[in-house]
Design a protein around this motif. Structure first.
Motif, PDB file in Angstrom:
ATOM      1  N   ASP A 323     110.858 -22.468 -14.130  1.00 27.52           N
ATOM      2  CA  ASP A 323     109.487 -22.284 -14.567  1.00 27.52           C
ATOM      3  C   ASP A 323     108.596 -21.749 -13.437  1.00 27.52           C
ATOM      4  O   ASP A 323     107.576 -21.118 -13.683  1.00 27.52           O
ATOM      5  CB  ASP A 323     108.981 -23.671 -15.037  1.00 27.52           C
ATOM      6  CG  ASP A 323     107.644 -23.616 -15.729  1.00 27.52           C
ATOM      7  OD1 ASP A 323     107.328 -22.565 -16.290  1.00 27.52           O
ATOM      8  OD2 ASP A 323     106.934 -24.633 -15.709  1.00 27.52           O
ATOM      9  N   VAL A 325     106.793 -19.725 -10.484  1.00 25.88           N
ATOM     10  CA  VAL A 325     106.412 -18.316 -10.448  1.00 25.88           C
ATOM     11  C   VAL A 325     107.170 -17.549  -9.362  1.00 25.88           C
ATOM     12  O   VAL A 325     107.404 -16.357  -9.493  1.00 25.88           O
ATOM     13  CB  VAL A 325     104.884 -18.239 -10.173  1.00 25.88           C
ATOM     14  CG1 VAL A 325     104.453 -16.859  -9.775  1.00 25.88           C
ATOM     15  CG2 VAL A 325     104.113 -18.718 -11.392  1.00 25.88           C
ATOM     16  N   PHE A 360     107.043  -9.618 -17.206  1.00 29.57           N
ATOM     17  CA  PHE A 360     106.028  -8.588 -17.020  1.00 29.57           C
ATOM     18  C   PHE A 360     106.174  -7.879 -15.678  1.00 29.57           C
ATOM     19  O   PHE A 360     106.405  -6.692 -15.623  1.00 29.57           O
ATOM     20  CB  PHE A 360     104.601  -9.128 -17.169  1.00 29.57           C
ATOM     21  CG  PHE A 360     103.626  -8.004 -17.116  1.00 29.57           C
ATOM     22  CD1 PHE A 360     103.415  -7.236 -18.234  1.00 29.57           C
ATOM     23  CD2 PHE A 360     103.011  -7.631 -15.931  1.00 29.57           C
ATOM     24  CE1 PHE A 360     102.582  -6.130 -18.192  1.00 29.57           C
ATOM     25  CE2 PHE A 360     102.178  -6.526 -15.879  1.00 29.57           C
ATOM     26  CZ  PHE A 360     101.960  -5.781 -17.015  1.00 29.57           C
ATOM     27  N   GLY A 361     106.084  -8.632 -14.599  1.00 34.50           N
ATOM     28  CA  GLY A 361     106.032  -8.015 -13.276  1.00 34.50           C
ATOM     29  C   GLY A 361     107.354  -7.369 -12.881  1.00 34.50           C
ATOM     30  O   GLY A 361     108.383  -7.552 -13.520  1.00 34.50           O
ATOM     31  N   THR A 362     107.283  -6.646 -11.770  1.00 34.67           N
ATOM     32  CA  THR A 362     108.460  -5.921 -11.298  1.00 34.67           C
ATOM     33  C   THR A 362     109.619  -6.866 -11.018  1.00 34.67           C
ATOM     34  O   THR A 362     110.763  -6.578 -11.368  1.00 34.67           O
ATOM     35  CB  THR A 362     108.097  -5.167  -9.996  1.00 34.67           C
ATOM     36  OG1 THR A 362     106.882  -4.483 -10.224  1.00 34.67           O
ATOM     37  CG2 THR A 362     109.167  -4.180  -9.602  1.00 34.67           C
ATOM     38  N   GLY A 363     109.320  -8.001 -10.374  1.00 35.44           N
ATOM     39  CA  GLY A 363     110.383  -8.928 -10.001  1.00 35.44           C
ATOM     40  C   GLY A 363     111.143  -9.437 -11.212  1.00 35.44           C
ATOM     41  O   GLY A 363     112.367  -9.387 -11.266  1.00 35.44           O
ATOM     42  N   ARG A 397     107.394  -7.301 -28.461  1.00 36.94           N
ATOM     43  CA  ARG A 397     106.371  -8.168 -27.827  1.00 36.94           C
ATOM     44  C   ARG A 397     105.661  -7.356 -26.747  1.00 36.94           C
ATOM     45  O   ARG A 397     106.214  -7.151 -25.672  1.00 36.94           O
ATOM     46  CB  ARG A 397     107.027  -9.396 -27.186  1.00 36.94           C
ATOM     47  CG  ARG A 397     107.603 -10.384 -28.174  1.00 36.94           C
ATOM     48  CD  ARG A 397     107.627 -11.808 -27.607  1.00 36.94           C
ATOM     49  NE  ARG A 397     108.211 -11.918 -26.283  1.00 36.94           N
ATOM     50  CZ  ARG A 397     109.450 -12.296 -26.046  1.00 36.94           C
ATOM     51  NH1 ARG A 397     110.256 -12.582 -27.028  1.00 36.94           N
ATOM     52  NH2 ARG A 397     109.902 -12.405 -24.817  1.00 36.94           N
ATOM     53  N   PRO A 398     104.434  -6.869 -27.009  1.00 40.51           N
ATOM     54  CA  PRO A 398     103.779  -5.991 -26.039  1.00 40.51           C
ATOM     55  C   PRO A 398     103.611  -6.649 -24.674  1.00 40.51           C
ATOM     56  O   PRO A 398     103.609  -5.965 -23.646  1.00 40.51           O
ATOM     57  CB  PRO A 398     102.411  -5.717 -26.665  1.00 40.51           C
ATOM     58  CG  PRO A 398     102.517  -6.128 -28.082  1.00 40.51           C
ATOM     59  CD  PRO A 398     103.588  -7.145 -28.178  1.00 40.51           C
ATOM     60  N   ALA A 399     103.493  -7.980 -24.668  1.00 41.84           N
ATOM     61  CA  ALA A 399     103.202  -8.653 -23.398  1.00 41.84           C
ATOM     62  C   ALA A 399     104.367  -8.599 -22.418  1.00 41.84           C
ATOM     63  O   ALA A 399     104.227  -9.028 -21.272  1.00 41.84           O
ATOM     64  CB  ALA A 399     102.828 -10.108 -23.669  1.00 41.84           C
ATOM     65  N   ARG A 402     106.748  -3.258 -18.958  1.00 43.82           N
ATOM     66  CA  ARG A 402     107.551  -2.035 -18.883  1.00 43.82           C
ATOM     67  C   ARG A 402     109.011  -2.222 -19.244  1.00 43.82           C
ATOM     68  O   ARG A 402     109.727  -1.249 -19.433  1.00 43.82           O
ATOM     69  CB  ARG A 402     107.452  -1.444 -17.474  1.00 43.82           C
ATOM     70  CG  ARG A 402     106.064  -0.955 -17.208  1.00 43.82           C
ATOM     71  CD  ARG A 402     105.938  -0.331 -15.866  1.00 43.82           C
ATOM     72  NE  ARG A 402     104.529  -0.011 -15.642  1.00 43.82           N
ATOM     73  CZ  ARG A 402     104.095   0.676 -14.639  1.00 43.82           C
ATOM     74  NH1 ARG A 402     104.938   1.131 -13.744  1.00 43.82           N
ATOM     75  NH2 ARG A 402     102.814   0.924 -14.491  1.00 43.82           N
ATOM     76  N   SER A 427     109.382   1.994 -36.278  1.00 42.14           N
ATOM     77  CA  SER A 427     108.115   1.268 -36.267  1.00 42.14           C
ATOM     78  C   SER A 427     107.572   1.176 -34.829  1.00 42.14           C
ATOM     79  O   SER A 427     106.375   1.347 -34.584  1.00 42.14           O
ATOM     80  CB  SER A 427     108.332  -0.117 -36.857  1.00 42.14           C
ATOM     81  OG  SER A 427     107.123  -0.781 -36.960  1.00 42.14           O
ATOM     82  N   HIS A 430     105.517   4.098 -33.213  1.00 44.70           N
ATOM     83  CA  HIS A 430     104.078   4.266 -33.394  1.00 44.70           C
ATOM     84  C   HIS A 430     103.336   4.129 -32.068  1.00 44.70           C
ATOM     85  O   HIS A 430     102.243   4.659 -31.898  1.00 44.70           O
ATOM     86  CB  HIS A 430     103.532   3.194 -34.351  1.00 44.70           C
ATOM     87  CG  HIS A 430     103.642   3.573 -35.787  1.00 44.70           C
ATOM     88  ND1 HIS A 430     104.614   3.069 -36.610  1.00 44.70           N
ATOM     89  CD2 HIS A 430     102.908   4.416 -36.552  1.00 44.70           C
ATOM     90  CE1 HIS A 430     104.466   3.578 -37.824  1.00 44.70           C
ATOM     91  NE2 HIS A 430     103.442   4.400 -37.811  1.00 44.70           N
TER      92      HIS A 430
END
Lengths: 497, 496
Positions: A323, A325, A360-363, A397-399, A402, A427, A430
């Protein structure tokens, strides 16, 4: 059909529990309050009960020579720890002629046995063996079920097969001036360092000096001095079990990189049952949120050199689910340890990470990509529909950032080439930033299953009419990509006709 | 079925009410004065009572693992945890994206002291705090929900500053360290003699590994010691403990929030990256709070969309604008946090700043005029962030860019107008003016682009360029051959 009935039918249809051959050993260096053959007998009796109770394995006694001729192997070992006056039981389950189940080790350490009556000592030893067996049964059950009932449970529960007993450092009664100075942390650092230099030569053969340096390694406030104390214990730690246990405790609790590095280096030389405990400690380091990054990386690198690593699946699953970070530990597990788990046993280990980790992040993206790389390393394997579905879930999931570009691309290669997959990909197209990869993946699906060409062409018409893409300079143009794909699919359709 | 084509799911926004899937999580601690089931019931009942008022949210409890359910557009987590030693209860409500991401992620929390209360009073206090947290969440959602309510096929118009004056939804509870009997080491820690202070610190560091009282002394010292070096030393001594003890973790977060010293805060930050569970959530909120104040904000850039991120970025941009000298570097930090947000949410945050033309305003984003092509500026990066994910050109943005070009010859504004802006007669006239008065090559490229995309503009652009050449009425920074090439390109386009 009710769940109870389904389970009953599964149980009826399930094959015989697997045969596990076992041996029992007991050892001590010097302290032997009960004869070893008697200890072996009581450990055997106490350990067998929890393991056979659920009917999940058939335990068959074997000699060391015939042990590995059975499908699976269980080594039940016990040892007295002098000075601490405790007894530890280890249960190591591993492959014999079959290797479809993971290697697992469970351990439990007794309450102190010193100055107890014979009956109380026996009770404590039996209880220790039973606790260790319960831990092994808990860790082994999902895997036995998987083999017996052909189900694949993800490793989601925090199963901890190893119970780390308390470490004991006998109080230092014989206090020479050097010992007094070393243990008086109110003294300046340079004075304690000087005292340690004086004591260093006596650690091997004087118990008081050894115990003082052990206390220093555990609790001195200055990391440099703790590191020196750990290094001073190296010669005695080669063969002295209580010192080994202290160093392993340090690996599990200290948070200074230098101290951990020194203790790891010393622990790499432990052999026998201590080796088992050392490997388990390194696994604990990689799985624990509290281990500093460098310490976890170092442990992962050392583990990668080991041939057989009991509990590896649980440790890697826990490591990937961490968990905290901080970056680096999950990546080390994915890089060094995940590839060591055979392909068919890897899926439950990766599953909860792939399904539930916010990326999300690069790591985290690098870690996730590394896990995917391992997951798909055998490109000849048929696509796993559930895994591919998971990739598409992630892309939706957009969150997740990349990483979505990569998983959409992978879905084209690995997701089952079905109408449902094609719908999901179109889909996703879009979204301007995903459009090019999603269109490319849809094209790959059509190549794998030409039946999809017609529906995808229909889908492209709808997409062109409804998508709101804005032309962006210096970036891909989804409209051009769509037009190119349409041309390719039309050619494919013509060729088919 | 196979020949029927594929039914596509449109990405359009849906009408209210919004479907929210929620879950209740009770984190059990070593001190548990109320049963977890009672806490879950109290928090759920009180929070839902407030959240479901008004009917904008349609709340559904998430099913258990393995059960199938329609996913919510958003997810809401109701978390309850008690902290031993401090004897407090915290309720944290976190709203985050599910299948949709138009609303900002938001989080609200309230902490109450339970120590010394009867069971009934404890439950009352928990319910009251859950209601307060829910009300704070509703308050924070008001402006974004109003913005969403206007959405149809069109992207919502940017509200001038939807976050202005919004109260911080996360309320920090008190840090309560149990009183300990003051030993020699604890007294020496505050003594005048530096050597004795260091010796006391060493003794407490060692003793704190096995006893609570020295740990409490170190916690107090990390929070309150007047000397920076001692606070840092005490904090370092807590390192092995903060990763395992939730009350110590709370102290470390508080040090990060309150200490003025960069060194002390760095040490706190280094410990916070190892926190898990509720302590991790508090660490994240502390980093967001730091961002809101325009300060260093730990690893936030790595963590993606977080509850209260939109509020934090907006606060960050404003706070860093007030500090002259440091504003560029700090604002880059704020802008980099925008990456996980979809376009509409970026726009809601940035609009007030991007449109500001008064260099003395805290909203003003510094640019570098014509040098912007060779150096990054907050203005340029903000405009880039606004273009990311854009699905239609906003004429209001064009006005802002033109104003910025007119005022300080912004290269970024000129470049975006030339490369991105939708073709129109007004844009053509603006680009012609840039070519004529400043000899902007990129504007000439823009003219060719829009006249190629829109045939109706072509005669006007061609005519204007020919006239410019005939009269020699253009800046000589641009080579006449380029003008001729542009006209030839447009003629070839006509012929095609």
């Amino acid at each position: 059909m009710s769940l109870a009935l389904t389970l009953t039918l599964l149980a009826v249809a399930a094959p015989e529990p697997p045969e596990v051959r076992y041996v029992v050993t007991a050892e001590t260096k010097s302290w032997e309050p009960i004869d070893l053959p008697e200890v072996q007998r009581m450990v055997e009796e106490a350990a067998k009960e929890p393991l056979t109770a659920p009917g999940k394995m058939r335990l068959v006694s074997a000699s060391p020579m015939t042990l590995s001729e059975g499908p699976y192997v269980l080594r039940i070992s016990g040892r007295f720890v002098e000075e601490a006056e405790r007894f530890t039981v280890y249960l190591a389950f591993g492959p014999g002629t079959q290797d479809d189940l993971p290697s697992l080790v469970a351990a439990h350490t007794s309450e102190p046995l010193g100055k107890k009556s014979r009956a109380e000592m026996e009770r404590r030893i039996r209880d220790t063996a039973r606790q260790a067996a319960l831990r092994l049964a808990e860790a082994l059950t999902p895997w036995l079920d998987r083999a017996r009932l052909n189900v694949a449970p993800p490793l989601t529960d925090d199963v901890q097969p190893m119970a780390w007993g308390d470490v004991d450092v006998p109080p230092v009664t014989d206090k020479s001036p050097a010992i007094r100075t070393l243990l008086d942390v109110a003294q300046e650092n340079h004075l304690r360092a000087k005292a340690l230099a004086e004591l260093k030569g006596h650690v091997f053969d004087q118990q008081a000096a050894r115990n003082a340096v052990e206390q220093c390694a555990l609790a001195d406030p200055t990391p440099d001095i703790r590191q020196d104390c750990v290094e001073a214990l190296a010669p005695v730690a080669r063969a002295h079990v209580p010192t080994q246990r202290i160093l392993l405790h340090i690996l599990r609790t200290d948070v200074d990189d230098k101290v951990l590095e020194a203790a790891t280096k010393v622990s790499a030389g432990f052999v026998g049952l201590s080796r088992l405990e050392t490997v388990a400690t390194w696994l604990h380091m990689v799985a624990s949120d509290a281990t500093p990054v460098r310490g976890a990386e170092q442990a992962a690198r050392l583990l990668a050199k080991e041939k057989e690593i009991p509990n590896l699946e649980y440790a890697v699953a826990a490591c990937l689910r961490q968990d905290a970070v901080v970056y680096g530990k999950r990546y080390a597990c994915a890089q060094y340890l995940l590839p060591k788990i055979p392909g068919e046993r890897r899926r439950p280990v990766m599953w909860s990470y792939l399904a539930g980790t916010p990326v999300f992040g690069t790591g985290e993206r690098l870690t996730y990509e590394q896990v995917l790389k391992v997951a798909y390393e055998d490109r000849k394997a048929p696509p796993d529909p559930a895994m591919a579905g998971l990739l598409l879930d992630l892309a939706e999931r957009p969150a997740t950032g990349r990483l979505r570009y990569k998983v959409v691309y992978l879905a084209g290669d690995y997701a089952p080439a079905t109408l449902k997959t094609a719908e999901r990909l179109l889909s996703l197209a879009h979204q301007q930033d995903l459009a090019s990869n999603a269109l490319r993946a849809a094209g790959d699906l059509a190549h794998r299953n030409p039946e999809l060409v017609g529906p995808i062409l229909g889908g492209l018409d709808q997409l062109e009419a409804s998508a709101r893409w804005y032309p962006q300079p210096h970036r891909g143009d989804p409209r051009r990509d769509l037009s190119d794909l349409r041309k390719r699919l039309v050619r494919l359709q013509e060729k088919k006709q | 079925m196979w020949s029927a084509g594929i039914a596509l799911v449109s990405a359009e926004a849906t009408a209210a009410p919004i479907r929210v899937t929620y879950d209740v999580v009770v984190v059990e601690g070593s001190w548990q004065p109320l049963a977890p089931a009672d806490l879950a019931r109290a928090v759920e009942g009180a929070a839902l009572e407030v959240l479901s008022r008004g009917g904008q949210l349609q709340l559904h409890r998430a099913p258990g693992p393995g059960a199938e359910a329609e996913p919510g557009a958003y997810r809401l987590k109701l978390e309850s945890h008690v902290l031993a030693e401090a004897q407090t209860h915290t309720v944290a409500l976190q709203l985050g994206p599910g299948t949709a991401q138009d609303l900002p992620s938001l989080s609200a929390a309230r902490t109450v002291v339970l120590g010394g209360l009867s069971r009934g009073k404890m439950l009352e206090a928990v319910e009251a705090s859950a209601r307060e947290a829910a009300a704070a969440l509703v308050q924070a959602m008001k402006a974004p929900l109003a913005r969403l309510g206007k959405a149809g096929d069109e992207e919502p118009a940017p509200v001038d500053d939807p976050f202005k004056g919004a109260p911080a939804p996360w309320q920090w509870g008190p840090v309560r360290i149990p009183k300990a009997s003051v030993g020699k080491a604890a007294r020496d820690l505050y003594g005048k003699n530096a050597k004795k202070r260091q010796a006391a610190l060493r003794v407490l560091t060692s003793e704190a590994l096995t006893a609570d009282s020295p740990r409490h002394e170190l916690e107090r010292c990390a929070l309150e010691h007047p000397e920076e070096q001692m606070r840092e030393g005490c904090l370092k001594a807590l390192r092995p403990l903060s990763m395992r003890s939730p009350p110590t973790a709370r102290v470390v977060v508080e040090v990060y929030r309150r200490d003025d010293s960069g060194r002390v805060r760095r040490e706190a930050n280094d410990q916070m990256v190892y926190f898990t569970g509720p302590a991790r959530a508090e660490a994240v909120q502390a980093w967001l709070e730091a961002a809101t104040q325009g300060r260093e904000h730990g690893p936030l850039e790595e963590l993606g969309d977080l509850p209260n991120l939109d509020l934090a970025i907006r606060g960050c941009l404003e706070a860093s604008g007030k500090e002259r000298g440091l504003d560029n570097r700090r604002r880059f930090g704020c802008i980099s946090l925008l990456e996980p947000l979809p376009h509409a949410r970026r726009k809601a945050i940035l609009w007030r700043f991007v449109r500001e033309m008064d260099p003395d305003s805290p909203y003003y984003l510094k640019g570098a005029g014509e040098r912007e092509g060779s150096t990054g500026t907050p203005w340029q990066r903000s405009v880039d962030a606004l273009l990311e994910g854009m699905t239609r050109w906003d004429p209001k943005l064009e006005e802002i860019l033109w104003a910025r070009y007119q005022r300080d010859l912004s290269h970024a504004a000129m470049s975006v107008l030339s490369s991105w802006a939708a073709p129109s007669e007004r844009l053509a006239k603006r680009l012609l003016e840039m070519v004529q008065t400043r000899g902007e090559n990129q504007a000439l490229f823009g003219l060719v682009r829009i006249a190629t995309e829109d045939a109706k503009l072509r005669p006007m652009v061609k005519q204007a360029l020919l006239q410019m050449m005939a009269q020699g009425a253009f800046s000589k920074d641009i080579d006449e051959r380029r003008l001729k090439d542009a006209v030839s390109k447009l003629e070839r386009e006509d012929a095609r």
